[in-house]
Design an enzyme around this catalytic site. Structure first.
Site, PDB file in Angstrom:
ATOM      1  CG  HIS A  12      -2.205  -0.787   0.959  1.00 61.37           C
ATOM      2  ND1 HIS A  12      -3.107  -0.716  -0.030  1.00 61.37           N
ATOM      3  CD2 HIS A  12      -2.673  -1.950   1.634  1.00 61.37           C
ATOM      4  CE1 HIS A  12      -3.936  -1.389   0.140  1.00 61.37           C
ATOM      5  NE2 HIS A  12      -3.688  -2.355   0.972  1.00 61.37           N
ATOM      6  CG  ASP A  19      -2.606   5.175  -3.024  1.00 58.08           C
ATOM      7  OD1 ASP A  19      -1.707   4.235  -3.667  1.00 58.08           O
ATOM      8  OD2 ASP A  19      -3.500   4.744  -2.327  1.00 58.08           O
TER       9      ASP A  19
END
Length: 387
Positions: free
Chosen positions: A135, A165
């Site tokens: 992540h 991200d």
């Protein structure tokens, strides 16, 4: 609001994009493309994605939701029909998954040689960790970026999932797609864009690499010019428990800052490093004498480089944000406008996020030229939900 091809506005109007739905950076990238006018068709698995927020999931705005069972060969054939008439495909699966499902780059380029095939991953398409889960926090950790974040000496602080991200991920995917589209206009050939969060984050952090190479940069938090090491580039609490941001770097801005703060005659020389702590303490105790709104009234619109730290729920009401209409109410949801802005081909918000996966299956597939959509639904290849 019903779906139709060409309903978006902006400089990408007419561009056709097939999105294989994922989470995080790939939907954010497709939101940007749709915001700028591209016709994006979002292909989801029946039941939708984990963390899906329905009609409030702004990352899914601007495009229809089509639900296809991609384990069915007929569904894969439908994706390839969409690809044949598309300019771009975006997928955010682990390396090799799209190939196993039957719509990897080689197969897609056989159908459409000019297709730009955008791939979004954390680790990249190759390398020893390419098949591992991860992540945002993990990706920015190994690039050297997370280590320097925050003002807590003994522990790095991560800013949700903004840096990896969206900063190093979706933003660089969009840049890569647009660059490949520009090149395809010349060559007539598409290509694969391998957008990895580790790559983009390292590139995003180039200035820190420059500081390190130049010498004098300390690899510790709150020890450098832009990380809270300087008392005139930091965050300070106000009397009501709120906070102000201070970025008075340049001499003329700093001089105005200490004047408006009321410490011009008592502040020690800011270049005297032995008195850095004294200066910080003076600034901190002074800010504690007034509320955030009182300080806002003093610094508003000046060159002192001071701004209030607002909650998201407050931001839309700030006079500057409000004047530029950075946030708007669209379909009952307050949300940011498309960015950046264009003088001639302005972008506007169009279709709101789908309430669920498959809300637009029939109308979107038909608009994209897929035959026998009702048959696909009847056979369970596609799913249409009623909302």
């Amino acid at each position: 609001m019903t779906y139709a091809l060409g309903q978006g506005t902006g400089p990408l109007q007419g561009l056709k994009v097939v999105e294989i739905a994922g989470i995080g950076p790939s939907p954010h990238a497709c939101m940007i493309l749709a915001d700028l006018g591209a016709d994006v068709i979002r292909v989801e698995r029946p039941g939708g994605q984990m963390l899906a927020g329905g009609s409030h999931d702004l990352l899914n705005r601007g495009r229809p939701s089509v639900a296809l069972n991609l384990k069915d060969p007929e569904a894969v054939a439908t994706v390839l029909e969409l690809v044949a008439d598309a300019d771009v495909l975006v997928e955010g699966m682990r390396p090799g998954v799209a190939e196993r499902l039957g719509f990897g780059p080689e197969v897609c380029h056989e159908r459409n040689p000019r297709l730009v095939y955008g791939r979004m991953t954390g680790w990249g398409q190759d390398g020893p960790w390419s098949q591992a889960a991860g992540h945002d926090m993990n990706y920015i950790a190994i690039t050297g970026t997370l280590h320097g974040l925050g003002q807590v000496k003994d522990k790095p602080q991560f800013p949700a999932n903004l840096v990896g991200d969206f900063g190093g991920g979706s933003t660089y995917l969009v840049i890569g797609i647009l660059a490949a589209l520009l090149e395809a206009k010349v060559s007539g050939q598409g290509q694969v864009v391998d957008a990895a969060i580790v790559d983009g984050t390292a590139n995003l952090n180039a200035m820190t690499a420059a500081f390190l190479a130049g010498g004098g940069f300390k690899e510790e938090r709150a020890a450098n010019l832009l990380d809270g090491g300087a008392p005139y580039y930091d965050i300070y609490e106000t009397a009501d428990g709120e906070h102000m941001s201070v970025g008075a770097l340049e001499p003329q801005f700093y001089d105005l800052f200490v004047e408006l703060l009321g410490i011009k005659d008592t502040a020690p020389d800011r270049w005297d490093l032995e008195k850095t702590g004294e200066l910080r303490e003076l600034i901190a105790t002074t800010f504690l004498t007034k509320s955030r709104d009182e300080w806002c009234a003093i610094f508003d619109g000046t060159d002192a480089c001071v701004a209030p730290i607002l909650k998201m729920s407050e931001a839309a009401e700030h006079p500057h944000i409000k004047a530029r209409e950075i946030f708007v109410d669209h379909e009952g949801v307050t949300q940011p406008q498309p960015a950046p802005r264009f003088s001639r081909t302005g972008a506007t918000l169009s279709l709101p996020p789908a309430a669920g996966a498959g809300q637009h299956t029939r109308e979107a597939l038909a608009a994209w030229g897929i035959a026998d959509v009702d048959g696909l639904v009847e056979r369970g290849v596609a799913v249409q939900i009623d909302v």
